[in-house]
Motif scaffolding. Structure first.
Motif, PDB file in Angstrom:
ATOM      1  N   ILE A  81       0.851  -1.196   0.000  1.00 38.21           N
ATOM      2  CA  ILE A  81       0.000   0.000   0.000  1.00 38.21           C
ATOM      3  C   ILE A  81       0.887   1.246   0.000  1.00 38.21           C
ATOM      4  CG2 ILE A  81      -1.856   1.239   1.159  1.00 38.21           C
ATOM      5  CD1 ILE A  81      -2.761  -1.358   2.430  1.00 38.21           C
ATOM      6  N   GLY A  82       0.701   2.077  -1.022  1.00 37.74           N
ATOM      7  CA  GLY A  82       1.427   3.340  -1.117  1.00 37.74           C
ATOM      8  C   GLY A  82       0.549   4.495  -0.666  1.00 37.74           C
ATOM      9  N   GLU A  83       1.005   5.692  -1.001  1.00 41.16           N
ATOM     10  CA  GLU A  83       0.295   6.897  -0.546  1.00 41.16           C
ATOM     11  C   GLU A  83      -0.811   7.285  -1.535  1.00 41.16           C
ATOM     12  OE1 GLU A  83       2.809  10.066   0.994  1.00 41.16           O
ATOM     13  OE2 GLU A  83       1.743  11.493  -0.276  1.00 41.16           O
ATOM     14  N   GLY A  84      -0.414   7.567  -2.745  1.00 37.43           N
ATOM     15  CA  GLY A  84      -1.387   7.956  -3.767  1.00 37.43           C
ATOM     16  C   GLY A  84      -0.691   8.026  -5.105  1.00 37.43           C
ATOM     17  N   PRO A  85      -1.468   8.033  -6.191  1.00 34.99           N
ATOM     18  CA  PRO A  85      -0.874   8.064  -7.522  1.00 34.99           C
ATOM     19  C   PRO A  85      -0.097   9.356  -7.767  1.00 34.99           C
ATOM     20  CG  PRO A  85      -3.240   7.588  -7.615  1.00 34.99           C
ATOM     21  CD  PRO A  85      -2.935   7.999  -6.214  1.00 34.99           C
ATOM     22  N   GLY A  86       1.005   9.225  -8.498  1.00 40.02           N
ATOM     23  CA  GLY A  86       1.741  10.386  -8.999  1.00 40.02           C
ATOM     24  C   GLY A  86       1.329  10.634 -10.442  1.00 40.02           C
ATOM     25  N   GLN A  87       2.140  11.437 -11.131  1.00 38.25           N
ATOM     26  CA  GLN A  87       1.767  11.828 -12.501  1.00 38.25           C
ATOM     27  C   GLN A  87       1.673  10.624 -13.450  1.00 38.25           C
ATOM     28  OE1 GLN A  87       4.315  14.788 -14.275  1.00 38.25           O
ATOM     29  NE2 GLN A  87       3.291  14.630 -16.251  1.00 38.25           N
ATOM     30  N   GLN A  88       2.711   9.773 -13.413  1.00 40.74           N
ATOM     31  CA  GLN A  88       2.688   8.647 -14.353  1.00 40.74           C
ATOM     32  C   GLN A  88       1.583   7.645 -14.028  1.00 40.74           C
ATOM     33  OE1 GLN A  88       6.861   8.876 -13.956  1.00 40.74           O
ATOM     34  NE2 GLN A  88       7.123   7.722 -15.870  1.00 40.74           N
ATOM     35  N   GLU A  89       1.287   7.509 -12.741  1.00 43.57           N
ATOM     36  CA  GLU A  89       0.212   6.610 -12.326  1.00 43.57           C
ATOM     37  C   GLU A  89      -1.132   7.169 -12.800  1.00 43.57           C
ATOM     38  OE1 GLU A  89       2.681   7.630 -10.246  1.00 43.57           O
ATOM     39  OE2 GLU A  89       3.789   5.739 -10.149  1.00 43.57           O
ATOM     40  N   ASP A  90      -1.291   8.496 -12.673  1.00 45.45           N
ATOM     41  CA  ASP A  90      -2.523   9.160 -13.116  1.00 45.45           C
ATOM     42  C   ASP A  90      -2.694   9.006 -14.635  1.00 45.45           C
ATOM     43  OD1 ASP A  90      -4.771  11.122 -12.745  1.00 45.45           O
ATOM     44  OD2 ASP A  90      -3.459  12.388 -13.975  1.00 45.45           O
ATOM     45  N   LEU A  94      -2.228   2.948 -13.436  1.00 46.58           N
ATOM     46  CA  LEU A  94      -1.582   1.846 -12.712  1.00 46.58           C
ATOM     47  C   LEU A  94      -0.709   2.386 -11.585  1.00 46.58           C
ATOM     48  CD1 LEU A  94      -0.510  -0.279 -15.801  1.00 46.58           C
ATOM     49  CD2 LEU A  94      -2.287  -0.888 -14.128  1.00 46.58           C
ATOM     50  N   PRO A  95      -0.734   1.723 -10.409  1.00 49.74           N
ATOM     51  CA  PRO A  95       0.072   2.225  -9.300  1.00 49.74           C
ATOM     52  C   PRO A  95       1.554   1.882  -9.448  1.00 49.74           C
ATOM     53  CG  PRO A  95      -1.075   0.234  -8.631  1.00 49.74           C
ATOM     54  CD  PRO A  95      -1.534   0.550 -10.039  1.00 49.74           C
ATOM     55  N   PHE A  96       2.380   2.738  -8.889  1.00 50.58           N
ATOM     56  CA  PHE A  96       3.821   2.510  -8.815  1.00 50.58           C
ATOM     57  C   PHE A  96       4.430   2.119 -10.167  1.00 50.58           C
ATOM     58  CE2 PHE A  96       3.171   2.276  -4.152  1.00 50.58           C
ATOM     59  CZ  PHE A  96       4.245   3.045  -3.740  1.00 50.58           C
ATOM     60  N   VAL A  97       4.219   2.975 -11.157  1.00 46.79           N
ATOM     61  CA  VAL A  97       4.865   2.736 -12.458  1.00 46.79           C
ATOM     62  C   VAL A  97       5.909   3.811 -12.784  1.00 46.79           C
ATOM     63  CG1 VAL A  97       3.021   1.366 -13.512  1.00 46.79           C
ATOM     64  CG2 VAL A  97       2.933   3.864 -13.668  1.00 46.79           C
ATOM     65  N   ARG A  99       9.187   6.453 -11.243  1.00 50.04           N
ATOM     66  CA  ARG A  99      10.541   6.140 -10.737  1.00 50.04           C
ATOM     67  C   ARG A  99      10.491   5.382  -9.409  1.00 50.04           C
ATOM     68  NH1 ARG A  99      14.020  10.635  -9.631  1.00 50.04           N
ATOM     69  NH2 ARG A  99      15.745   9.181  -9.572  1.00 50.04           N
ATOM     70  N   ALA A 100       9.603   5.809  -8.525  1.00 45.51           N
ATOM     71  CA  ALA A 100       9.484   5.115  -7.232  1.00 45.51           C
ATOM     72  C   ALA A 100       9.041   3.669  -7.458  1.00 45.51           C
ATOM     73  CB  ALA A 100       8.499   5.849  -6.327  1.00 45.51           C
ATOM     74  N   GLY A 101       8.169   3.476  -8.424  1.00 46.88           N
ATOM     75  CA  GLY A 101       7.686   2.130  -8.733  1.00 46.88           C
ATOM     76  C   GLY A 101       8.783   1.254  -9.305  1.00 46.88           C
ATOM     77  N   CYS A 122      -1.478  -1.280  -4.384  1.00 46.98           N
ATOM     78  CA  CYS A 122      -2.502  -0.235  -4.433  1.00 46.98           C
ATOM     79  C   CYS A 122      -2.053   0.947  -3.572  1.00 46.98           C
ATOM     80  CB  CYS A 122      -3.857  -0.786  -3.992  1.00 46.98           C
ATOM     81  SG  CYS A 122      -3.846  -1.454  -2.328  1.00 46.98           S
ATOM     82  N   ASN A 123      -2.947   1.880  -3.349  1.00 50.40           N
ATOM     83  CA  ASN A 123      -2.597   3.109  -2.628  1.00 50.40           C
ATOM     84  C   ASN A 123      -3.677   3.477  -1.625  1.00 50.40           C
ATOM     85  OD1 ASN A 123      -0.080   4.331  -3.714  1.00 50.40           O
ATOM     86  ND2 ASN A 123      -1.171   4.226  -5.665  1.00 50.40           N
ATOM     87  N   MET A 124      -3.333   4.369  -0.698  1.00 50.26           N
ATOM     88  CA  MET A 124      -4.327   4.891   0.251  1.00 50.26           C
ATOM     89  C   MET A 124      -5.448   5.608  -0.490  1.00 50.26           C
ATOM     90  SD  MET A 124      -3.709   4.017   3.272  1.00 50.26           S
ATOM     91  CE  MET A 124      -5.177   4.817   3.845  1.00 50.26           C
ATOM     92  N   LEU A 196      10.147   2.279   4.590  1.00 51.37           N
ATOM     93  CA  LEU A 196      10.343   3.622   4.036  1.00 51.37           C
ATOM     94  C   LEU A 196       9.704   3.672   2.644  1.00 51.37           C
ATOM     95  CD1 LEU A 196      14.112   4.039   5.017  1.00 51.37           C
ATOM     96  CD2 LEU A 196      12.125   5.020   6.200  1.00 51.37           C
ATOM     97  N   HIS A 197       9.283   4.865   2.246  1.00 49.04           N
ATOM     98  CA  HIS A 197       8.704   4.988   0.903  1.00 49.04           C
ATOM     99  C   HIS A 197       9.843   4.962  -0.131  1.00 49.04           C
ATOM    100  CE1 HIS A 197       6.478   6.362  -2.547  1.00 49.04           C
ATOM    101  NE2 HIS A 197       5.357   6.205  -1.853  1.00 49.04           N
ATOM    102  N   PRO A 198       9.674   4.224  -1.239  1.00 47.85           N
ATOM    103  CA  PRO A 198      10.738   4.189  -2.255  1.00 47.85           C
ATOM    104  C   PRO A 198      11.144   5.585  -2.731  1.00 47.85           C
ATOM    105  CG  PRO A 198       9.055   2.569  -2.770  1.00 47.85           C
ATOM    106  CD  PRO A 198       8.561   3.326  -1.574  1.00 47.85           C
TER     107      PRO A 198
HETATM  108  N1  URA Z   1       3.935   6.727  -4.890  1.00 48.46           N
HETATM  109  C1  URA Z   1       2.917   6.100  -4.262  1.00 48.46           C
HETATM  110  O1  URA Z   1       2.797   6.153  -3.058  1.00 48.46           O
HETATM  111  N2  URA Z   1       2.085   5.411  -5.028  1.00 48.46           N
HETATM  112  C2  URA Z   1       2.196   5.309  -6.340  1.00 48.46           C
HETATM  113  O2  URA Z   1       1.383   4.640  -6.950  1.00 48.46           O
HETATM  114  C3  URA Z   1       3.280   5.967  -6.950  1.00 48.46           C
HETATM  115  C4  URA Z   1       4.126   6.674  -6.215  1.00 48.46           C
END
Ligand code: URA
Length: 232
Positions: A81-90, A94-97, A99-101, A122-124, A196-198
């Protein structure tokens, strides 16, 4: 229904047997975030995803390009479980796609975990907070019933909580992530590991003992060892 009864519907422990849903047509989603989505609403992830795509329970729905529900396997033993989508996810849905992904995938690969087979990601919150800001407590609360349904349906052996927002959003634990990372916590009978968050690792590239990357290596090995123990 009384206010009290509605609020109780959020409680994990008050789950009642699932009522068969009519099928992800959005008809069940209360547009007001004050009105919960009862546990047991969904019998499969795709119906939940269909409802999410029409969701307007908070203002993030006004600025999103795509709703980001999940990727990976709903049968996976490890939920991330991550925080929320970033630009590429939006952009991709798809989640975490981003750089962090990509870094997350490398971390998983280091312990022979394959994201699409061994994890459910997924994300919060399912919609991108503008400018990648932290989701507000109201946004997290509006989205939380979906996440609880995902956890109920996937029923993972271990939940990996990436960063303080995920820890606080799911468990309510407000301690800093550097204090609690690497320590098992039990939430609603689920074994959770805060890490830790990637994205934080991307900003701290050192690999020295005690550095964020080094700590992540310790933590992911703990997770892998526990998975091996739980899945003989
Ligand atoms: N960071 C997050 O927490 N979630 C994502 O899906 C992408 C980056």
């Amino acid at each position: 229904m009384t206010d009290e009864a509605q609020i109780n519907l959020f409680e994990w422990s008050t789950q009642s047997p699932a009522t068969p849903p009519s099928g992800g047509d959005g008809a069940r989603i209360p547009t007001s975030a004050q009105v919960p989505i009862p546990p047991g609403t969904y019998t499969h992830i795709e119906a939940l995803a269909q409802d999410c795509r029409q969701c307007q329970r908070c203002d993030l729905s006004q600025t999103r390009t795509h709703v980001v529900v999940s990727r990976g396997s709903p049968q996976a033993p490890l939920m991330i479980i991550g925080e929320g989508p970033g630009q590429q996810e939006d952009e991709t849905g798809l989640p975490f796609v981003g750089r962090a992904g990509q870094l997350l995938e490398k971390i998983l690969a280091a312990v022979q975990l394959e994201p699409e087979r061994d994890t459910y990601i997924c994300n919060m919150v399912k919609c991108r907070p503008p400018g990648n800001r932290t989701p507000t407590p109201d946004e997290t609360a509006a989205c939380r019933p979906y996440l609880l349904e995902q956890i109920r349906l996937v029923n993972p052996k271990i939940i990996l909580l990436t960063g303080a927002t995920a820890v606080k959003g799911l468990t309510g634990d407000k301690r800093g992530i550097t204090k609690i990372r690497g320590q098992w916590i039990t939430w609603q009978n689920h074994l959770c590991m805060p890490i830790l968050h990637p994205a934080y690792l991307l900003r701290n590239p050192s690999r020295k003992p005690g550095s964020p990357k080094w700590l992540m290596w310790q933590d992911i090995q703990l997770v892998k060892a526990k998975l091996n123990e739980l899945i003989p």
